[in-house]
Design an enzyme around this catalytic site. Structure first.
Site, PDB file in Angstrom:
ATOM      1  N   GLY A 151      13.598  44.491 -31.058  1.00 24.53           N
ATOM      2  CA  GLY A 151      14.443  45.566 -30.541  1.00 24.53           C
ATOM      3  C   GLY A 151      15.352  45.017 -29.459  1.00 24.53           C
ATOM      4  N   GLU A 153      26.948  53.955 -24.370  1.00 24.85           N
ATOM      5  CA  GLU A 153      25.635  54.485 -24.754  1.00 24.85           C
ATOM      6  C   GLU A 153      24.745  54.596 -23.503  1.00 24.85           C
ATOM      7  OE1 GLU A 153      23.820  52.370 -27.974  1.00 24.85           O
ATOM      8  OE2 GLU A 153      21.862  53.305 -27.671  1.00 24.85           O
ATOM      9  N   GLU A 186      14.131  46.820 -18.371  1.00 24.76           N
ATOM     10  CA  GLU A 186      13.963  45.402 -18.006  1.00 24.76           C
ATOM     11  C   GLU A 186      15.203  44.610 -18.459  1.00 24.76           C
ATOM     12  OE1 GLU A 186      11.615  47.212 -19.646  1.00 24.76           O
ATOM     13  OE2 GLU A 186      10.386  47.543 -17.868  1.00 24.76           O
TER      14      GLU A 186
HETATM   15  C1  LIG Z   1      12.980  57.691 -29.529  1.00 29.63           C
HETATM   16  C2  LIG Z   1      13.691  56.407 -29.803  1.00 29.63           C
HETATM   17  C3  LIG Z   1      14.972  56.423 -30.357  1.00 29.63           C
HETATM   18  C4  LIG Z   1      15.620  55.229 -30.654  1.00 29.63           C
HETATM   19  N1  LIG Z   1      16.833  55.263 -31.293  1.00 29.63           N
HETATM   20  C5  LIG Z   1      17.357  54.103 -31.767  1.00 29.63           C
HETATM   21  C6  LIG Z   1      18.496  54.114 -32.613  1.00 29.63           C
HETATM   22  O1  LIG Z   1      19.091  55.169 -32.908  1.00 29.63           O
HETATM   23  N2  LIG Z   1      18.949  52.939 -33.120  1.00 29.63           N
HETATM   24  C7  LIG Z   1      18.343  51.759 -32.815  1.00 29.63           C
HETATM   25  O2  LIG Z   1      18.799  50.733 -33.302  1.00 29.63           O
HETATM   26  N3  LIG Z   1      17.262  51.704 -32.014  1.00 29.63           N
HETATM   27  C8  LIG Z   1      16.740  52.843 -31.491  1.00 29.63           C
HETATM   28  N4  LIG Z   1      15.632  52.814 -30.704  1.00 29.63           N
HETATM   29  C9  LIG Z   1      15.010  51.529 -30.415  1.00 29.63           C
HETATM   30  C10 LIG Z   1      15.126  51.086 -28.973  1.00 29.63           C
HETATM   31  O3  LIG Z   1      16.455  50.729 -28.690  1.00 29.63           O
HETATM   32  C11 LIG Z   1      14.131  49.935 -28.749  1.00 29.63           C
HETATM   33  O4  LIG Z   1      12.845  50.503 -28.786  1.00 29.63           O
HETATM   34  C12 LIG Z   1      14.357  49.197 -27.453  1.00 29.63           C
HETATM   35  O5  LIG Z   1      15.564  48.478 -27.495  1.00 29.63           O
HETATM   36  C13 LIG Z   1      13.217  48.220 -27.139  1.00 29.63           C
HETATM   37  O6  LIG Z   1      12.962  47.393 -28.235  1.00 29.63           O
HETATM   38  P1  LIG Z   1      11.457  47.252 -28.787  1.00 29.63           P
HETATM   39  O7  LIG Z   1      10.902  48.602 -28.967  1.00 29.63           O
HETATM   40  O8  LIG Z   1      11.496  46.354 -29.953  1.00 29.63           O
HETATM   41  O9  LIG Z   1      10.650  46.570 -27.616  1.00 29.63           O
HETATM   42  P2  LIG Z   1      10.559  45.002 -27.312  1.00 29.63           P
HETATM   43  O10 LIG Z   1      11.907  44.400 -27.406  1.00 29.63           O
HETATM   44  O11 LIG Z   1       9.456  44.428 -28.112  1.00 29.63           O
HETATM   45  O12 LIG Z   1      10.119  45.024 -25.787  1.00 29.63           O
HETATM   46  C14 LIG Z   1       8.784  45.280 -25.370  1.00 29.63           C
HETATM   47  C15 LIG Z   1       8.725  45.167 -23.841  1.00 29.63           C
HETATM   48  O13 LIG Z   1       9.121  43.851 -23.458  1.00 29.63           O
HETATM   49  C16 LIG Z   1      10.187  43.922 -22.552  1.00 29.63           C
HETATM   50  N5  LIG Z   1      11.126  42.803 -22.745  1.00 29.63           N
HETATM   51  C17 LIG Z   1      11.697  42.398 -23.900  1.00 29.63           C
HETATM   52  N6  LIG Z   1      12.526  41.369 -23.665  1.00 29.63           N
HETATM   53  C18 LIG Z   1      12.509  41.142 -22.331  1.00 29.63           C
HETATM   54  C19 LIG Z   1      13.163  40.224 -21.450  1.00 29.63           C
HETATM   55  N7  LIG Z   1      14.044  39.326 -21.905  1.00 29.63           N
HETATM   56  N8  LIG Z   1      12.852  40.269 -20.125  1.00 29.63           N
HETATM   57  C20 LIG Z   1      11.978  41.161 -19.646  1.00 29.63           C
HETATM   58  N9  LIG Z   1      11.333  42.058 -20.420  1.00 29.63           N
HETATM   59  C21 LIG Z   1      11.596  42.064 -21.747  1.00 29.63           C
HETATM   60  C22 LIG Z   1      10.879  45.236 -22.845  1.00 29.63           C
HETATM   61  O14 LIG Z   1      11.626  45.679 -21.751  1.00 29.63           O
HETATM   62  C23 LIG Z   1       9.699  46.126 -23.155  1.00 29.63           C
HETATM   63  O15 LIG Z   1       9.140  46.584 -21.935  1.00 29.63           O
HETATM   64  C24 LIG Z   1      14.992  54.001 -30.335  1.00 29.63           C
HETATM   65  C25 LIG Z   1      13.726  53.985 -29.758  1.00 29.63           C
HETATM   66  C26 LIG Z   1      13.074  55.162 -29.490  1.00 29.63           C
HETATM   67  C27 LIG Z   1      11.687  55.104 -28.905  1.00 29.63           C
END
Ligand SMILES: Cc1cc2nc3c(=O)[nH]c(=O)nc-3n(C[C@H](O)[C@H](O)[C@H](O)COP(=O)(O)OP(=O)(O)OC[C@H]3O[C@@H](n4cnc5c(N)ncnc54)[C@H](O)[C@@H]3O)c2cc1C
Length: 387
Positions: free
Chosen positions: A138, A252, A377
């Protein structure tokens, strides 16, 4: 726009924006909010609401009129989003549709793209989503694995997307995919696809069960060799997707920041009213020093937040909102949102934990604000990079 006119409302637009506000308020309050409970049970808002919103001019209000839009600015989107939050009508993905998806097409689409999709998005015929996130990535969008491989005049798209807002209702989706899987950021492209349940190679996954925002559809989307005309690529050349995302994500994030401030203001208003009505130990809760101090601090946080937000909106309207400032606003204001809502909920006592109380829904709905639109973050990373 709760009380006084925000400083970013230009005088020449004041009457027009007041009319947009009244229209949006009436629509979200009367047509959407009363059905939120049913939408929460079914997991998505009724699709026809987008058509109604389109008929009223509440979709794509900032797009030029020649593409079916309202000919407005981001101020119009901000006013509409404010009214949606204040009405408690969070089921519809209007912010994604009008504030994210349409601007990508407007900014990077060819004349054909704009004429083909934007008027239908503005009317609500097409509901738009954006699919970046995948089950395995993500935050780290450079490492997405969805592929779009060129085959003659078409792209063949294969991959899985998750957490997609509006995924149940959408008819148009911007897909972030690797046109060159050997590359990282430089291999990412944005490709538009019109989708329906009959589209070969396309499948909607289940509606994901969330802890909050239950009336809004968030789904997985599956692409299995789905064919899309190669001309649906956004931009003239492949590999521009990452840069396009970086350019558009500040808006956004600003929308997430706006929601944060409106929710804080609402939480303080509702908690003030509640604590003035409810009595304990022979006097209103509001007469207790702890209640007064908590609300005084929350009101101050909301006010300071509003000033920062308004400044960011004014900058954005002038085309001057930089990536780092948008990231500051997104992370700091959504953190404050969660803090203020939690402190307000406490003042409701047990009723604050009951889902029929708006403060309880604000609490569960707020949490994701720190996660999506780029986690807080990642926002701090962006801020740090600018220092
Ligand atoms: C209700 C909802 C609606 C959404 N809508 C959309 C949408 O319309 N389209 C879309 O594409 N996505 C959507 N998302 C996805 C959302 O953008 C991602 O969940 C978000 O970007 C985080 O990615 P991840 O869940 O893969 O977490 P990860 O990337 O796996 O991160 C997990 C944790 O690690 C931390 N982390 C990751 N990398 C780093 C770093 N370099 N330094 C420090 N900390 C870090 C993160 O901050 C987080 O705390 C949605 C999510 C939700 C829950």
């Amino acid at each position: 726009m709760a009380g006084q006119t925000p400083p970013w409302v230009e005088e020449r637009l004041a009457d027009e924006l007041a009319a947009v506000r009244d229209l949006a308020r009436a629509f979200f309050t009367k047509e959407v909010a009363p059905h939120e409970e049913r939408f929460a049970k079914q997991g998505y808002p009724d699709r026809e609401l987008y058509r109604k919103a389109g008929e009223l001019g509440l979709l794509c209000a900032s797009l030029p009129e020649e593409y079916g839009g309202g000919g407005g600015t981001f101020a119009h989107e901000a006013v509409i989003a404010t009214e949606q939050v204040r009405a408690g009508a969070g089921s519809m993905s209007c912010g994604v549709h009008s504030g994210i998806v349409a601007p990508y097409i407007h900014a990077y689409g060819s004349e054909r793209h704009k004429r083909e999709w934007l008027p239908r998005m503005a009317s609500g015929e097409l509901m738009g989503s954006i699919a970046m996130s995948e089950p395995a990535t993500g935050s780290d969008l450079q490492n997405i694995t969805t592929k779009a491989i060129r085959d003659g005049d078409e792209y063949v798209i294969t991959g899985v997307k998750t957490f997609i807002s509006g995924g149940h209702n959408c008819d148009l989706v911007i897909i972030a995919a690797k046109t060159d899987p050997e590359q990282q950021a430089a291999g990412v492209s944005l490709i538009v696809a019109e989708v329906s349940d009959g589209t070969p190679g396309f499948q909607r996954g289940r509606i994901l069960e969330k802890i909050g925002q239950k009336s809004a559809d968030t789904t997985e989307l599956f692409f299995d060799e789905m064919r899309v005309p190669a001309s649906n690529l956004l931009g003239d050349v492949e590999g521009r997707g990452f840069v396009q995302l970086m350019q558009q994500l500040p808006q956004e994030r600003l929308l997430a920041a706006l929601v944060a401030v409106v929710v804080m203001e609402l939480a303080v208003e509702q908690t003030t009213k509640y604590t003035k009505d409810r009595h304990a130990f022979g006097k209103p809760l509001f007469a207790l020093q702890n209640t007064r101090f908590e609300l005084a601090e929350c009101a101050t946080i909301a006010r300071v937040s509003r000033v920062f937000l308004d400044d960011c909106i004014a900058k954005h309207l002038r085309g001057e909102l930089d990536v780092a400032t948008a990231a500051m606003a997104k992370y700091w204001l959504t953190d404050r949102q969660c803090e203020v809502v939690d402190r307000c909920l406490q003042l409701f006592g047990g009723y604050g934990y009951m889902i029929e109380y708006p403060i309880a829904r604000m609490y569960t709905d707020s949490r994701v604000q720190k996660i999506y639109a780029g986690s807080n973050e990642i926002m701090k990373e962006l801020v740090a990079r600018s220092l």
